[in-house]
Motif scaffolding. Structure first.
Motif, PDB file in Angstrom:
ATOM      1  N   GLU A   1       0.847  -1.187   0.000  1.00  0.00           N
ATOM      2  CA  GLU A   1       0.000   0.000   0.000  1.00  0.00           C
ATOM      3  C   GLU A   1       0.883   1.238   0.000  1.00  0.00           C
ATOM      4  O   GLU A   1       1.786   1.363   0.830  1.00  0.00           O
ATOM      5  CB  GLU A   1      -0.924  -0.010   1.214  1.00  0.00           C
ATOM      6  N   ARG A   2       0.619   2.158  -0.945  1.00  0.00           N
ATOM      7  CA  ARG A   2       1.521   3.288  -1.137  1.00  0.00           C
ATOM      8  C   ARG A   2       0.810   4.635  -1.208  1.00  0.00           C
ATOM      9  O   ARG A   2       1.470   5.656  -1.401  1.00  0.00           O
ATOM     10  CB  ARG A   2       2.291   3.090  -2.452  1.00  0.00           C
ATOM     11  N   GLY A   3      -0.510   4.679  -1.088  1.00  0.00           N
ATOM     12  CA  GLY A   3      -1.190   5.945  -1.323  1.00  0.00           C
ATOM     13  C   GLY A   3      -1.027   6.397  -2.761  1.00  0.00           C
ATOM     14  O   GLY A   3      -0.976   7.602  -3.046  1.00  0.00           O
ATOM     15  N   PHE A   4      -0.910   5.430  -3.685  1.00  0.00           N
ATOM     16  CA  PHE A   4      -0.854   5.648  -5.128  1.00  0.00           C
ATOM     17  C   PHE A   4       0.433   6.320  -5.610  1.00  0.00           C
ATOM     18  O   PHE A   4       0.513   6.767  -6.750  1.00  0.00           O
ATOM     19  CB  PHE A   4      -2.068   6.462  -5.603  1.00  0.00           C
ATOM     20  N   VAL A   5       1.449   6.395  -4.732  1.00  0.00           N
ATOM     21  CA  VAL A   5       2.750   6.977  -5.081  1.00  0.00           C
ATOM     22  C   VAL A   5       3.827   5.936  -4.817  1.00  0.00           C
ATOM     23  O   VAL A   5       3.851   5.324  -3.744  1.00  0.00           O
ATOM     24  CB  VAL A   5       3.026   8.262  -4.285  1.00  0.00           C
ATOM     25  N   ASN A   6       4.734   5.771  -5.748  1.00  0.00           N
ATOM     26  CA  ASN A   6       5.708   4.695  -5.670  1.00  0.00           C
ATOM     27  C   ASN A   6       6.739   4.894  -4.554  1.00  0.00           C
ATOM     28  O   ASN A   6       6.868   5.985  -3.991  1.00  0.00           O
ATOM     29  CB  ASN A   6       6.445   4.554  -7.011  1.00  0.00           C
ATOM     30  N   ILE A   7       7.474   3.835  -4.259  1.00  0.00           N
ATOM     31  CA  ILE A   7       8.599   3.892  -3.332  1.00  0.00           C
ATOM     32  C   ILE A   7       9.591   4.931  -3.839  1.00  0.00           C
ATOM     33  O   ILE A   7       9.887   5.003  -5.027  1.00  0.00           O
ATOM     34  CB  ILE A   7       9.276   2.512  -3.237  1.00  0.00           C
ATOM     35  N   MET A   8      10.122   5.740  -2.943  1.00  0.00           N
ATOM     36  CA  MET A   8      11.061   6.777  -3.344  1.00  0.00           C
ATOM     37  C   MET A   8      12.404   6.166  -3.737  1.00  0.00           C
ATOM     38  O   MET A   8      12.859   5.199  -3.133  1.00  0.00           O
ATOM     39  CB  MET A   8      11.241   7.791  -2.213  1.00  0.00           C
ATOM     40  N   GLU A   9      13.049   6.757  -4.737  1.00  0.00           N
ATOM     41  CA  GLU A   9      14.305   6.248  -5.272  1.00  0.00           C
ATOM     42  C   GLU A   9      15.489   6.835  -4.505  1.00  0.00           C
ATOM     43  O   GLU A   9      15.575   8.059  -4.314  1.00  0.00           O
ATOM     44  CB  GLU A   9      14.424   6.595  -6.750  1.00  0.00           C
ATOM     45  N   VAL A  10      16.395   5.973  -4.102  1.00  0.00           N
ATOM     46  CA  VAL A  10      17.592   6.417  -3.388  1.00  0.00           C
ATOM     47  C   VAL A  10      18.415   7.338  -4.287  1.00  0.00           C
ATOM     48  O   VAL A  10      18.600   7.067  -5.480  1.00  0.00           O
ATOM     49  CB  VAL A  10      18.435   5.208  -2.939  1.00  0.00           C
ATOM     50  N   GLY A  11      18.893   8.455  -3.715  1.00  0.00           N
ATOM     51  CA  GLY A  11      19.697   9.412  -4.454  1.00  0.00           C
ATOM     52  C   GLY A  11      18.895  10.462  -5.196  1.00  0.00           C
ATOM     53  O   GLY A  11      19.471  11.310  -5.891  1.00  0.00           O
ATOM     54  N   THR A  12      17.567  10.429  -5.061  1.00  0.00           N
ATOM     55  CA  THR A  12      16.678  11.333  -5.787  1.00  0.00           C
ATOM     56  C   THR A  12      16.001  12.307  -4.830  1.00  0.00           C
ATOM     57  O   THR A  12      15.744  11.981  -3.680  1.00  0.00           O
ATOM     58  CB  THR A  12      15.622  10.514  -6.554  1.00  0.00           C
ATOM     59  N   ASP A  13      15.717  13.517  -5.317  1.00  0.00           N
ATOM     60  CA  ASP A  13      15.077  14.557  -4.513  1.00  0.00           C
ATOM     61  C   ASP A  13      13.552  14.483  -4.626  1.00  0.00           C
ATOM     62  O   ASP A  13      13.018  14.272  -5.719  1.00  0.00           O
ATOM     63  CB  ASP A  13      15.526  15.945  -4.964  1.00  0.00           C
TER      64      ASP A  13
END
Length: 224
Positions: free
Chosen positions: A124-136
């Motif tokens: 479950e993500r609230g319709f937003v993907n896992i954040m990418e390491v090294g990204t703002d």
């Protein structure tokens, strides 16, 4: 005697609940340690009707959030019992007097968790993907607390909406997978490179318009 029986029954119930919690926690941890475990689970896509209603309200309310940050992701997603979190470092503070640039914190949302009940097994993500390491990312949050175990501050995202208020400063190509029946769940592996999970181009346009609005209000400096 009646009081002793009541006390005994209470203790038994407490121990049973605690044992169930331990078993559940072990289940979460075991799955997350499996190679390519995300291939086994599904994720929900956002419908146009929900996107339209939610984004209209978010557009008005997000700039009033108690905490607004630009963060760089430094850690992979951590699956805890009934909640997921990620470690980030603060690159800019737009709102929130308790936090400073350069601080490393955890952020979490009540929408982030593994659900392993087989109906379906999902992330479950609230319709937003896992954040990418090294990204703002631009994040909107509501409170700060301490992690007693690590001594690291924990920031709770603004969770009054179905959509997690986290927006990547980079662009993504979002794949839209067809849905069937009454469910909007699709296999995570089919949309793993997305920023947003949506059921249609119309829903994608609505949420990307909100993202553009928020990033224009809080642009990333070229030089930090």
């Amino acid at each position: 005697m009646r009081q002793k029986l009541l006390l005994f029954f209470t203790i038994c119930v407490f121990l049973a609940v605690m044992a169930l919690g331990i078993v559940k926690k072990q289940t979460y941890t075991d799955l997350a340690k499996q190679e390519n475990y995300l291939a086994q689970i599904q994720v929900a896509e956002l419908t146009e009707s929900i996107a339209e209603n939610e984004c209209a309200v978010m557009s008005q309310n997000l700039p009033n959030s108690a905490i607004i940050l630009r963060v760089e992701v430094t850690g992979e997603m951590e699956h805890l019992f009934q909640v997921d979190r990620q470690k980030v470092v603060i690159r800019e503070v737009y709102a929130g007097s308790e936090l400073e640039k350069g601080q490393e914190i955890y952020i979490f949302s009540k929408h982030w968790q593994l659900v392993l009940d087989g109906n379906p097994d999902s992330i479950e993500r609230g319709f937003v993907n896992i954040m990418e390491v090294g990204t703002d990312y631009l994040v909107f949050a509501e409170s700060v607390s301490d992690d007693i175990e690590t001594g690291t501050l924990i920031v709770k995202l603004y969770d009054d909406f179905y959509i997690t208020p986290v927006f990547c400063y980079e662009e993504h190509q979002n794949v839209i997978m067809p849905i069937s029946g009454d469910t909007t769940y699709v296999y995570y592996m089919d949309v793993m490179d997305n920023e947003f999970f949506v059921t249609s181009e119309e829903a994608l346009q609505i949420i990307e318009t909100l993202k553009s609005q928020m990033l224009s209000l809080y642009p990333r400096d070229i030089i930090d």
